[in-house]
Design an enzyme around this catalytic site. Structure first.
Site, PDB file in Angstrom:
ATOM      1  N   PHE A 155       0.762  -1.247   0.013  1.00 16.59           N
ATOM      2  CA  PHE A 155      -0.019   0.050   0.066  1.00 16.59           C
ATOM      3  C   PHE A 155       0.807   1.368   0.029  1.00 16.59           C
ATOM      4  O   PHE A 155       0.389   2.327   0.416  1.00 16.59           O
ATOM      5  CB  PHE A 155      -1.068   0.036   1.193  1.00 16.59           C
ATOM      6  CG  PHE A 155      -1.651  -1.306   1.197  1.00 16.59           C
ATOM      7  CD1 PHE A 155      -2.934  -1.134   0.580  1.00 16.59           C
ATOM      8  CD2 PHE A 155      -1.394  -2.021   1.972  1.00 16.59           C
ATOM      9  CE1 PHE A 155      -3.774  -2.336   0.838  1.00 16.59           C
ATOM     10  CE2 PHE A 155      -2.326  -3.463   1.980  1.00 16.59           C
ATOM     11  CZ  PHE A 155      -3.645  -3.476   1.337  1.00 16.59           C
ATOM     12  N   ARG A 157       2.981   4.565  -0.499  1.00 19.49           N
ATOM     13  CA  ARG A 157       2.688   5.920  -1.341  1.00 19.49           C
ATOM     14  C   ARG A 157       4.026   6.259  -1.854  1.00 19.49           C
ATOM     15  O   ARG A 157       5.177   6.079  -1.061  1.00 19.49           O
ATOM     16  CB  ARG A 157       2.162   6.982  -0.573  1.00 19.49           C
ATOM     17  CG  ARG A 157       0.714   6.890   0.018  1.00 19.49           C
ATOM     18  CD  ARG A 157       0.440   7.797   0.938  1.00 19.49           C
ATOM     19  NE  ARG A 157       1.639   7.543   2.310  1.00 19.49           N
ATOM     20  CZ  ARG A 157       1.741   8.297   3.273  1.00 19.49           C
ATOM     21  NH1 ARG A 157       1.067   9.454   3.350  1.00 19.49           N
ATOM     22  NH2 ARG A 157       2.416   8.022   4.299  1.00 19.49           N
ATOM     23  N   CYS A 264      -1.054   4.607  -9.871  1.00 15.69           N
ATOM     24  CA  CYS A 264      -1.603   3.744  -9.381  1.00 15.69           C
ATOM     25  C   CYS A 264      -3.263   4.201  -9.317  1.00 15.69           C
ATOM     26  O   CYS A 264      -4.069   3.322 -10.078  1.00 15.69           O
ATOM     27  CB  CYS A 264      -1.519   3.598  -7.860  1.00 15.69           C
ATOM     28  SG  CYS A 264       0.167   2.950  -7.840  1.00 15.69           S
TER      29      CYS A 264
HETATM   30  C1  UDX Z   1      -1.523   5.591  -4.029  1.00 13.28           C
HETATM   31  C2  UDX Z   1      -2.224   5.141  -2.746  1.00 13.28           C
HETATM   32  O1  UDX Z   1      -2.060   6.260  -1.563  1.00 13.28           O
HETATM   33  C3  UDX Z   1      -1.356   4.150  -2.188  1.00 13.28           C
HETATM   34  O2  UDX Z   1      -1.870   3.621  -1.053  1.00 13.28           O
HETATM   35  C4  UDX Z   1      -1.069   2.960  -3.183  1.00 13.28           C
HETATM   36  O3  UDX Z   1      -0.385   1.832  -2.896  1.00 13.28           O
HETATM   37  C5  UDX Z   1      -0.774   3.626  -4.522  1.00 13.28           C
HETATM   38  O4  UDX Z   1      -1.588   4.743  -4.823  1.00 13.28           O
HETATM   39  P1  UDX Z   1       0.334   7.601  -4.615  1.00 13.28           P
HETATM   40  O5  UDX Z   1      -0.017   7.224  -6.217  1.00 13.28           O
HETATM   41  O6  UDX Z   1       1.701   7.422  -4.487  1.00 13.28           O
HETATM   42  O7  UDX Z   1      -0.386   6.428  -3.993  1.00 13.28           O
HETATM   43  O8  UDX Z   1      -0.257   8.608  -4.575  1.00 13.28           O
HETATM   44  P2  UDX Z   1      -1.206   9.386  -3.401  1.00 13.28           P
HETATM   45  O9  UDX Z   1      -0.265  10.217  -2.502  1.00 13.28           O
HETATM   46  O10 UDX Z   1      -2.185   8.476  -2.781  1.00 13.28           O
HETATM   47  O11 UDX Z   1      -1.892  10.487  -4.273  1.00 13.28           O
HETATM   48  C6  UDX Z   1      -2.601  10.187  -5.397  1.00 13.28           C
HETATM   49  C7  UDX Z   1      -3.092  11.501  -6.343  1.00 13.28           C
HETATM   50  O12 UDX Z   1      -4.156  11.900  -5.300  1.00 13.28           O
HETATM   51  C8  UDX Z   1      -2.193  12.499  -6.457  1.00 13.28           C
HETATM   52  O13 UDX Z   1      -2.188  13.180  -7.752  1.00 13.28           O
HETATM   53  C9  UDX Z   1      -2.799  13.657  -5.566  1.00 13.28           C
HETATM   54  O14 UDX Z   1      -2.317  14.993  -6.013  1.00 13.28           O
HETATM   55  C10 UDX Z   1      -3.951  13.343  -5.577  1.00 13.28           C
HETATM   56  N1  UDX Z   1      -4.706  13.863  -4.345  1.00 13.28           N
HETATM   57  C11 UDX Z   1      -4.520  13.114  -2.888  1.00 13.28           C
HETATM   58  C12 UDX Z   1      -5.762  14.967  -4.103  1.00 13.28           C
HETATM   59  O15 UDX Z   1      -5.945  15.318  -5.420  1.00 13.28           O
HETATM   60  N2  UDX Z   1      -6.243  15.166  -3.114  1.00 13.28           N
HETATM   61  C13 UDX Z   1      -6.041  14.518  -2.006  1.00 13.28           C
HETATM   62  O16 UDX Z   1      -6.709  14.914  -0.825  1.00 13.28           O
HETATM   63  C14 UDX Z   1      -5.258  13.706  -1.670  1.00 13.28           C
END
Ligand code: UDX
Length: 437
Positions: A155, A157, A264
């Site tokens: 999981f 990030r 992801c």
């Molecule tokens: C995600 C999951 O969090 C992780 O648990 C999984 O294993 C893989 O996918 P990650 O892709 O590294 O991780 O990014 P994350 O930090 O979750 O952010 C994803 C996207 O959502 C980013 O583009 C971020 O900018 C966006 N986001 C996040 C928002 O737009 N608003 C938020 O409140 C949070």
């Protein structure tokens, strides 16, 4: 003797897992089919940007506990537990996930397994994949039932990969036997007190997809509220803040803005819908289509807002873009909302110049047709409109007065609700944001 571990696939997940497990004291051998990558890793060089990972990698190499190879023979001879960490990208022109790399890994490894061992899938896969791979493993491996499969989703990030690996919220073990469970409990014992949920294969696979679907839904929920706020002249930032005090809702993943991207969330919700369709459960996930649509609409809305500020057309307009990565502290531009907006404005005739603290090289390679600046100031020099699309701290800390001195017009759209609106307005900027008056 502690188990000897191997890690197949050296992307974000594989490198982090290999280096972190070596840091915990295990002997670890990593494998990738790309010899250049392996040479760089053996030299202590990270092919990706991930804060805090390089020292862990170097410590592992220096201790002699961590090595990388391209040889499946070596991996099969070395390992008691083989972690499969290869990518499962979206298929071209389809929603479904491409699991070719996983099948390749099993086909490369299994025929060489001639003793008791555990093969552990960590990649995100369509539910049902593990069962299919377990059959394949049993068919191909000379060790027969002694070479067993388990599913143990990850999981982590990006940007927090080492932390998330060493301090997971939970560990999910999809296993068929007590032996497999016991082996994995031993492997993760050095992590200390972590909740462990033991399941069958299918549930383990689904936990990962369900978690990502929930996170994507939460982000799209607040972005849908942002759309309503725009129509009703309300403020989604204050709305989100007020919601966050309710423990049942919580404030994390409730930041409205340009929406989610990366390697992801977007592809995982699409693969989830595709798989549900195959299983005859597509109705259960039709809401994810809406989650995806809300997310993509934010990008279009951002382009519209920028065009509005440009006076109705991008022709003859210079647009300074701050941010290319899909999120801060990452050089990853896969399905990056920031880049998608920049590209769309370029297509509509705008002269776009982008700056990003770390993702600039990746962006330049993917989109050589756009212009790039070596600093925030360079990117916005002469701009008629400035767009903040990735909320790097460096951008949050920008001085509106200083930036105002180099632009052609003091107009900014804050695509991540990251700036102090009052601060920018009092420096004479026309400040707009998604979901706010
Ligand atoms: C995600 C999951 O969090 C992780 O648990 C999984 O294993 C893989 O996918 P990650 O892709 O590294 O991780 O990014 P994350 O930090 O979750 O952010 C994803 C996207 O959502 C980013 O583009 C971020 O900018 C966006 N986001 C996040 C928002 O737009 N608003 C938020 O409140 C949070």
């Amino acid at each position: 003797m502690p188990y000897r571990l191997t890690v197949i696939g050296t992307g974000y997940l594989g490198i982090t897992h290999a280096a972190s497990m070596a840091d915990l004291g295990f002997e670890v051998l990593g494998l990738d089919v790309d010899p250049d990558k392996i040479a760089r890793l053996n030299a202590g060089e990270l092919p990706i940007h991930e804060p805090g990972l390089e020292p862990v990698l170097r410590r592992g190499l220096a201790s002699g506990r961590l090595r990388f190879t391209t040889s499946y023979e070596e991996v099969a001879a070395f390992g008691d537990v083989h972690f499969v960490c290869v990518g499962t990208p979206q298929k071209r022109g389809e929603y479904a996930a491409d699991v070719t790399y996983i099948d390749n890994a099993i086909e490369g490894l299994a025929p060489l397994l001639d003793r008791e061992c555990l093969v552990v899938g960590k990649s995100t896969v369509p539910v049902g994949t593990a069962e299919r791979l377990a059959d394949k493993l049993a068919r191909l491996s000379p060790a027969g039932a002694e070479a067993e499969l388990a599913w143990n989703p990850e999981f982590l990030r990006e940007g927090f990969a080492v932390h998330d690996t060493l301090h997971p919220d939970r560990i999910v073990l999809g296993v068929r036997t007590e032996r497999a469970e016991k082996m994995l409990r031993e492997v993760y014992e050095p992590l200390g007190e972590v909740p462990i949920v033991v399941t069958d294969y299918a549930t383990a696979e689904l936990v990962k997809t369900a978690a990502n679907a929930f996170l994507a839904t939460k982000i799209s929920f607040i972005n849908a509220m942002a759309e309503v706020c725009e129509a009703a002249h309300a403020d989604v930032e204050l709305l989100s803040k007020a919601l966050s005090y309710d423990d049942r809702i919580g404030g994390r993943y409730l930041n409205a803005g340009l929406g989610f991207g990366g390697g992801c969330l977007p592809k995982d919700i699409r693969a989830f819908m595709a798989r549900a369709g195959e299983l005859g459960a597509d109705q259960a996930l039709t809401f994810l289509r809406e989650v995806d649509a809300i997310n993509m609409r934010r990008r279009a809305r951002m382009v519209d807002l920028a065009r509005e500020l440009a006076g109705g057309s991008f022709h003859g307009c210079t647009v300074g873009v701050l941010g290319a990565a899909f999120k801060p502290n990452s050089d990853d531009i896969r399905d990056s909302p920031a880049l998608a907006v920049a590209v769309a404005i370029g297509h509509q005739g705008g002269k776009v110049t982008i700056y990003d603290p770390i993702a600039l090289d990746n962006a330049r390679k993917a989109h050589p047709e756009l212009n790039y600046g070596e600093s925030a100031v360079e990117a916005v020099r002469g701009a008629h409109v400035v767009l903040l699309l990735t909320e790097w701290q460096e951008f949050v800390d920008l001085d509106p007065e200083q930036l105002g001195g180099v632009v052609a017009a003091r107009r900014i759209v804050d695509g991540r609700n990251a700036l102090d609106a009052e601060n920018w307005r009092s420096a004479g900027w026309h400040y707009r944001a998604l979901g706010r008056p």
